[in-house]
Design a protein around this motif. Structure first.
Motif: not given
Lengths: 263, 263, 263
Positions: C9-14, C20-22, C78-82, C84-90
């Protein structure tokens, strides 16, 4: 005369950091049993109670009960000048209007004494009745701090709901909603990583995240935090201080009707 | 022509960081003996003197004495672009109005050159007479930096008092007073952790903490600092630069009468 | 129905931090082949293209092509609340106006779901034609980020010049000029530390450093970056995302005449 010597001085530094955001001025009460404090936060919504038992000090001398009024921000400025390994001694003579903090480095090469004027602070000591709580949750303090911080990025209040299976933290705001569930889990490698729920009946209460976030400044004091919840009673957020006592924060739940009237 | 090659380029970066808060523009003096600087701080209260001896450079070529005027803030912007392991070379041609900083990465894969316009700066070189000091204190530089920072949270000035037993730093402010005593201590595991006092007679002098705090920006340059104190002479705060030279800061003591007139 | 489960999941955070700046708002396009995005930056100068291929997800279900419009700043909150080792599902249901992000801790003790309102965003999908580039430079992404940051302290634009020997980054500003040359180097211990140049003919192009610095927010996604350069074509700055796809940034070169007219 008062003379309290604490070998683990960093503990006193952490206690001040835990309180100074909430409380400006407060009376510390010194008696034969310990060094304690009870104070409302500056907006008179939350209550802080601290106890450091006399047995936890290397040396504890308190000839008569004494109440010393201090500005916590100034006290914190002074304690931050203590090294993390320093021994801290708090001294006050009878009838004096000042208190002295002495910091000794571990090898005794550096000795500092900081003297601070005391303040006259009106305060009434609230009796906090012992209460039966519908649910008591013990969980890692860092987890609780992370949840309060994360939910604050979405909403202003949190609903804490406890069932036998776990504790749920929910919020809602302009950008969406969030629910975080921590399951009961006693089978962990380290006991401080457990999430343990003692429940008489399910409970669901709403709190202002702003105050809970302030309470989590106490996280460095303990690896676990205990939340005691009952309808119509303030939640108690307690951080135990190893072999010495505790710091407890009390916060009344928000009533839904109030919420609707405000909005 | 000037060409100075310094394998340990990070040292030059630290020198700039040590000075740029105090001094805006300054002339660097290059001669056969070394690369040096003498400058007053922008409020004309403190004096900085730097010496990097030619022997400390891997390559040192300086055909004739040269004074190159630089804006330290701009010079620092350029040096910050050097990696911490980079070799730095300073180059200037005769009669040129610019200086070149060359940065080479350790494996030579990345080579940068930064060219900066020189400035014409009026400066008079003050002769600093050799003096006998009543007391010389050598102590860990990080300890001195910590003390100056800690006392700044209480007061604006510090009284430094030296006796045979130790050196005392005292301050006072609105919230209270503070005294920090460092005892003479020669029996330490590492020589750089010693506090050593050479004293002809006791001395007690008052200084503005603001300047001492600026001086401590030089802390990364040396593990020890030396304070040389005499009544009616500026204190010398010296950081030795290993095998190359030193950076010295001079600051006149505050006179008590001045203090009273102001307050 | 859409359901994408990403163990790392950390990949999606990155990815979100990289964009998000652009970009403020953007449509994510979900199809059987993957999860992708194409968006202009808010000043309509740079273009971002993201591809996360379906094979890279642990579970990927996308019943029909779907375009979901999201505010990247809110999504990032929202993703910052995950963890770094979490599994993320959309997750998104058909015909719904919201998306759910589910975060599962590695030991399944903590499960969070965050629901966000979707947005209607007008966007036209630009066809990016395949192009032959005069020069392609692959280099360590941290090195490229450092160079863009360093040069920004001197000037506003960078000239990137590629020859067989290496790639040169040059800038000029009020305080002086800077040139940084990275030599081609294939003989390194770790392949990701190599600087490799594939060149058809020498090329020299000018870019605004402000945008390149924004692109380098993607540095945590990959240890290497690839710059593809041709006269009269936008540069492509590509960060590969291991086993999943890429994030690419496109930026048109500045034309010298424009420069002169402005100054």
């Amino acid at each position: 005369m008062l003379e309290l010597r604490l070998v683990q001085g960093s503990l006193l530094k952490k206690v001040l950091e835990a309180m100074r955001e909430l409380v400006n001025d407060a009376n510390f009460d010194c008696s034969a049993t310990g060094f304690s404090l009870q104070a409302m936060d500056s907006s008179h919504v939350a209550l802080v109670a601290l106890l450091l038992r006399s047995e936890g000090f290397e040396h504890y001398r308190c000839d008569r009960n004494l109440s010393i009024g201090m500005n916590l921000s100034n006290m914190s400025k002074m304690l931050r000048c203590a090294g993390n390994d320093d021994i801290i001694t708090i001294k006050a003579d009878d009838g004096t209007d000042s208190v002295t903090f002495m910091f000794e480095s571990p090898n005794q090469d550096k000795i500092a004494d900081f003297e601070m004027k005391l303040m006259d602070i009106d305060s009434e000591h609230l009796g906090i009745p012992d209460a039966e709580y519908q649910a008591i949750v013990r969980m890692p303090s860092s987890e609780f701090a992370r949840i309060c911080k994360d939910l604050s990025s979405i909403g202003d209040t949190v609903v804490i709901s406890v069932t036998k299976e776990g504790v749920k933290f929910s919020t809602a705001g302009d950008i969406g909603t969030a629910n975080i569930v921590c399951r009961q889990n006693k089978t962990v490698d380290k006991p401080e990583e457990a999430t343990i729920i003692e429940m008489q009946e399910p409970v669901s209460l709403t709190f202002a995240l702003r105050y809970l976030n302030s309470f989590t400044k106490a996280t460095p004091l303990s690896e676990t935090v205990t939340l005691s919840l009952s309808s119509e009673l303030p939640v108690v957020v307690e951080y135990k201080i190893a072999e010495m006592g505790y710091i407890r924060f009390y916060l009344a739940p928000k009533i839904e009707e109030d919420e609707e009237m405000k909005s």
